[in-house]
Design an enzyme around this catalytic site. Structure first.
Site, PDB file in Angstrom:
ATOM      1  CG  HIS A  96      -1.717   1.249   1.368  1.00  0.00           C
ATOM      2  ND1 HIS A  96      -2.494   1.746   0.350  1.00  0.00           N
ATOM      3  CD2 HIS A  96      -1.880   2.108   2.424  1.00  0.00           C
ATOM      4  CE1 HIS A  96      -3.122   2.838   0.757  1.00  0.00           C
ATOM      5  NE2 HIS A  96      -2.763   3.085   2.016  1.00  0.00           N
ATOM      6  CG  HIS A  98      -1.028   7.400   0.559  1.00  0.00           C
ATOM      7  ND1 HIS A  98      -2.236   8.050   0.737  1.00  0.00           N
ATOM      8  CD2 HIS A  98      -1.078   6.303   1.369  1.00  0.00           C
ATOM      9  CE1 HIS A  98      -2.976   7.388   1.620  1.00  0.00           C
ATOM     10  NE2 HIS A  98      -2.287   6.323   2.020  1.00  0.00           N
ATOM     11  CG  ASP A 121       3.759  -5.145 -22.173  1.00  0.00           C
ATOM     12  OD1 ASP A 121       3.344  -5.841 -23.116  1.00  0.00           O
ATOM     13  OD2 ASP A 121       4.670  -4.313 -22.285  1.00  0.00           O
ATOM     14  CG  HIS A 172      -7.190   5.231   0.914  1.00  0.00           C
ATOM     15  ND1 HIS A 172      -7.501   4.152   1.722  1.00  0.00           N
ATOM     16  CD2 HIS A 172      -5.969   5.656   1.309  1.00  0.00           C
ATOM     17  CE1 HIS A 172      -6.513   3.956   2.575  1.00  0.00           C
ATOM     18  NE2 HIS A 172      -5.566   4.854   2.346  1.00  0.00           N
ATOM     19  CE1 TYR A 230       9.679  -8.151 -22.626  1.00  0.00           C
ATOM     20  CE2 TYR A 230       9.694  -9.334 -20.543  1.00  0.00           C
ATOM     21  CZ  TYR A 230      10.026  -8.219 -21.287  1.00  0.00           C
ATOM     22  OH  TYR A 230      10.689  -7.188 -20.695  1.00  0.00           O
TER      23      TYR A 230
END
Length: 232
Positions: A96, A98, A121, A172, A230
């Protein structure tokens, strides 16, 4: 040595990547690392500057969000991590942050459109933005409910957590996850880059079209499909 040393080390190393990648300011972020066999995860302690972290300071928590080991208070987002680990049995790491661009999209309450092949991708769909939390959820166990805010948004969109490993929580900020903490950090960095590219795309051309289906399919499948080619 403790039975938790390996996840404390893993969580510590993953957390230290966040400032290096420019994904956090001060203490605005956290990573957790889970061990499914133990039913535990290690997570960053709340409000501790990254330069003051160490593996031993990572707090051990069970999948019900209860602290099992550690002298410091775990991240304020611990209950969200616990809900996701308990409900999604194939993830081993959660991030998490910001980060600026992804958070700006979350604050704008907008999903990030698939504009280009960099996005394709990594996923074939728009990066979803969960709607703002209802008042009764906010006034309850806020961090616990945030976990279900994330889970319910994917269900409502008909998406699997294994199909898309990133989301914006409305008003958020972003959450990402993966089979390992390293993959969750990778997804967080990719999400931030995609968010920045999408913003610039709309600034350059407010009517920019979404990437056409054939290119979405091609770019995703060449990296993730049964005949992917790839990499080495």
């Amino acid at each position: 040595m403790s039975q938790y040393d390996h996840i404390q080390q893993s969580a510590y190393l993953a957390n230290m990547q966040l400032p290096k990648l420019g994904l956090v300011l001060f203490t605005f972020g956290n990573v957790s690392a889970a061990d499914r066999s133990l039913g535990m995860f290690a997570i960053k302690p709340s409000g501790v500057p990254y330069e003051d972290l160490s593996p031993a300071k990572m707090v051990i928590v069970d999948f019900d969000g209860k602290t099992v080991q550690g002298k410091l208070r775990p991240s304020s987002d611990t209950q969200t991590h616990a809900v996701l680990y308990k409900q999604w049995t194939n993830i081993g790491g959660i991030v998490h942050t910001h980060s600026v661009y992804a958070t700006a999209w979350a604050q704008s309450l907008r999903s990030i459109p698939v504009f280009g092949t960099t996005h394709a991708d990594h996923t074939t769909v728009d990066i979803p933005c969960a709607p703002p939390m209802r008042d009764e959820m906010i006034s309850g166990n806020y961090e616990y409910e945030t976990g279900f805010q994330i889970i319910n948004e994917l269900k409502d969109k008909g998406l699997s957590y294994e199909e898309i490993e990133m989301i914006l929580v409305g008003n958020h900020a972003p959450f990402t996850w993966g089979k390992t903490p390293e993959k969750a950090v990778y997804n967080s960095a990719v999400l931030e880059s995609i968010a920045q590219m999408a913003l610039l795309t709309e600034q350059i051309n407010a009517n920019a079209p979404r990437l056409k289906a054939a290119l979405i399919k091609k770019h995703f499948e060449r990296k993730h499909g049964p005949d992917s080619y790839y990499g080495q």
